[in-house]
Design a protein around this motif. Structure first.
Motif: not given
Length: 538
Positions: A492-498, A509-516, A520-522
């Motif tokens: 899902e988009e909110h769990l994508q690192f990029v 492309h952009r780094i999604n800081e919220a995923a870090f 679950e993103a990991f």
């Protein structure tokens, strides 16, 4: 901290049968796989196998390694783009002595390692080549050993780099124990292949007129003598890697310079003025007279039956003892430039004491060198910097290569807020995709996740600050492939690192800081893979 479980039995197997211990070996693999870490065990396997056989912990091994370093049994050097032959083997270095700039010939780390391994190698003298010494004829220590002067020695005067009072080229030639001349307008080639009729008259004098055992006066300025020496070898065509010499001054005669830094008037010394030609025979004055006027004690005469100058006697070899030379990042330097003629001597069959042993004469100091079979060279190579297939062929032939691949099984399973994050699977999934998209040589080592805090911020920091920059370098900022490596297209988009978005028909492309900050993103990096995929117990 969890230590990687290096297969100590494999290392000890090499030591059990001593003839099978590779004299030259390179540990290669992607960054972060523990190549430099393993060097400690490799050195102990060579120098103290009984200690290693007792299976000590890492702290004890490192302490023993440090002891061997302090005892001079281990040398360590890191290659880099600016590292050269002068640093590794021998080179001319500028020093300040008594407020004056001088040049001295110094041994590099390889020659020191040869000596530490018991190799027979003459030590460098303390002589220096002054750049400019404003002094009258002074008491100079007599040379040791004395050169052989021919009973009918001729006296010659030579200009090197013209008559300029200060010359870097002249200082370098002095430090090398030579006199050199240029081509005299002829095409660059070995004068030994040219007949006397084809040679320039001065070239013919340099090659054939000057004899071993003759006295030579070096002029630096009109009618000024700055050095005196005895010719010790025949003509040699000697292009070098030194940019000061190799373009023009490739014609050489070896000279034992008895005194340098002089400022003596030619008329007082020889009774006549000098002509402006490069090389001139000084008639009507004997070598003995010149030496007497300079205050140099009479030299022993060379026997008329002797056809070669007296050879340099190497110092007596020390007792054979194992020495390990560690070269970190060996592929980051220009191997052909750094090793020079030594690449042949490193070969196992060419080591001292072997049936096909070889000895070379070092180009600067003219000392004989052979490499003892008690010197072990252990290198490390980062395959992300240069593929093994692109490595210098001469180096590949003379080294054995030991792969060091990522070991995800040494990593931990973390429990964060009651949920498991398996770092083993996380790293394995990333590397499986890198190998598919690029190659096995450009994976991520387990060290990137080995020594990190056991919480989500610790893992996030390793991904953000260690792994992502490495992926950017691997894929040349191809963020689409980086997304594949992290399996972002299936999240899902909110769990994508990029994150990927289309703007005006172009992908951005952009780094999604919220995923870090999302556990679950990991987990989703590896969760689509079945347990059968992993080569360890899931």
């Amino acid at each position: 901290m969890i230590e990687p479980q290096v297969d100590r039995s494999a290392v000890l197997e090499e030591v059990t049968h001593q003839p099978n211990i590779p004299l030259n070996q390179i540990l290669y693999g992607p960054p972060g796989t523990g190549k430099t870490y393993q060097v400690v065990e490799r050195a102990l396997a060579i120098l103290d196998p009984s200690f290693l056989a007792a299976a000590p912990n890492r702290e004890a091994m490192k302490a023993r390694y440090d002891e061997l370093v302090a005892q001079g049994a281990i040398s360590f050097v890191t290659f880099h783009q600016s590292f050269g032959y002068e640093d590794f083997v021998e080179g001319i270095k500028p020093v300040m002595q008594g407020g004056q700039l001088s040049y001295v010939l110094e041994d590099g780390i390889f020659l020191e390692a040869v000596r530490a391994a018991g190799g027979a190698l003459p030590r460098m003298g303390e002589q220096a080549a002054p750049a400019a010494r404003e002094s009258a004829p002074a008491q100079t220590p007599q040379p040791e050993p004395s050169p052989l002067l021919s009973p009918n020695a001729q006296v010659w005067r030579i200009y090197i780099d013209g008559g300029a009072p200060i010359s870097q080229l002249r200082d370098k030639v002095l430090a090398r124990g030579e006199m050199r001349v240029g081509h005299f307008g002829m095409s660059p080639r070995d004068w030994n292949t040219v007949s006397a009729d084809e040679l320039h008259s001065t070239a013919a004098l340099f090659r054939d007129g000057v004899r071993v055992g003759d006295l030579v006066l070096l002029a630096s300025g009109v009618d000024t003598v700055s050095a005196v020496g005895v010719v010790t070898d025949e003509y040699a065509y000697d292009p070098t890697t030194d940019p000061t010499l190799n373009l023009e001054y490739v014609h050489s005669r070896a000279v034992n310079w008895l005194q340098t830094g002089l400022r003596v008037d030619a008329r007082e010394l020889t009774g006549k003025r000098f002509s402006p030609v490069t090389l001139q025979r000084v008639k009507d004055v004997s070598a003995e007279t010149v030496l007497q006027r300079l205050g140099i004690a009479p030299l022993p005469f060379k026997s008329p039956a002797a056809s070669e100058p007296e050879a340099v006697q190497p110092e007596e070899a020390g007792p054979p003892r194992r020495h390990v030379l560690i070269i970190d990042e060996i592929n980051r330097g220009n191997v052909a430039k750094i090793f020079g003629e030594l690449i042949t001597l490193l070969e196992t069959g060419k080591r001292a004491g072997r049936a096909e042993a070889l000895t070379v004469k070092l180009p600067l100091s003219r000392r004989p060198l052979s490499v003892p079979d008690t010197l072990y060279v252990v290198g490390t190579m980062n395959t992300a910097d240069r593929s093994l297939t692109q490595l210098d062929t001469a180096l590949r032939r003379r080294f054995t290569f030991q792969p060091v691949w990522p070991e995800p099984e040494v990593l931990r399973e973390l429990t964060i807020d009651g949920i498991t994050l398996d770092l083993r699977k996380f790293l394995y999934a990333i590397n499986e995709r890198i190998e598919r998209l690029l190659s096995r040589e450009q994976m991520i080592g387990h060290a990137y996740l080995l020594d990190i805090p056991g919480d989500l911020p610790g893992v996030a920091g390793a991904l953000r600050e260690r792994i992502l920059p490495q992926l950017e370098e691997y894929f040349f900022d191809d963020w689409g492939k980086i997304r594949e490596v992290l399996d972002d297209p299936h999240k899902e988009e909110h769990l994508q690192f990029v994150q990927e978005r289309k703007i005006g028909g172009e992908k951005r492309h952009r780094i999604n800081e919220a995923a870090f900050g999302e556990l679950e993103a990991f987990r989703l990096v590896y969760s689509r893979l079945s347990d059968d995929t992993f080569p360890f117990e899931a």
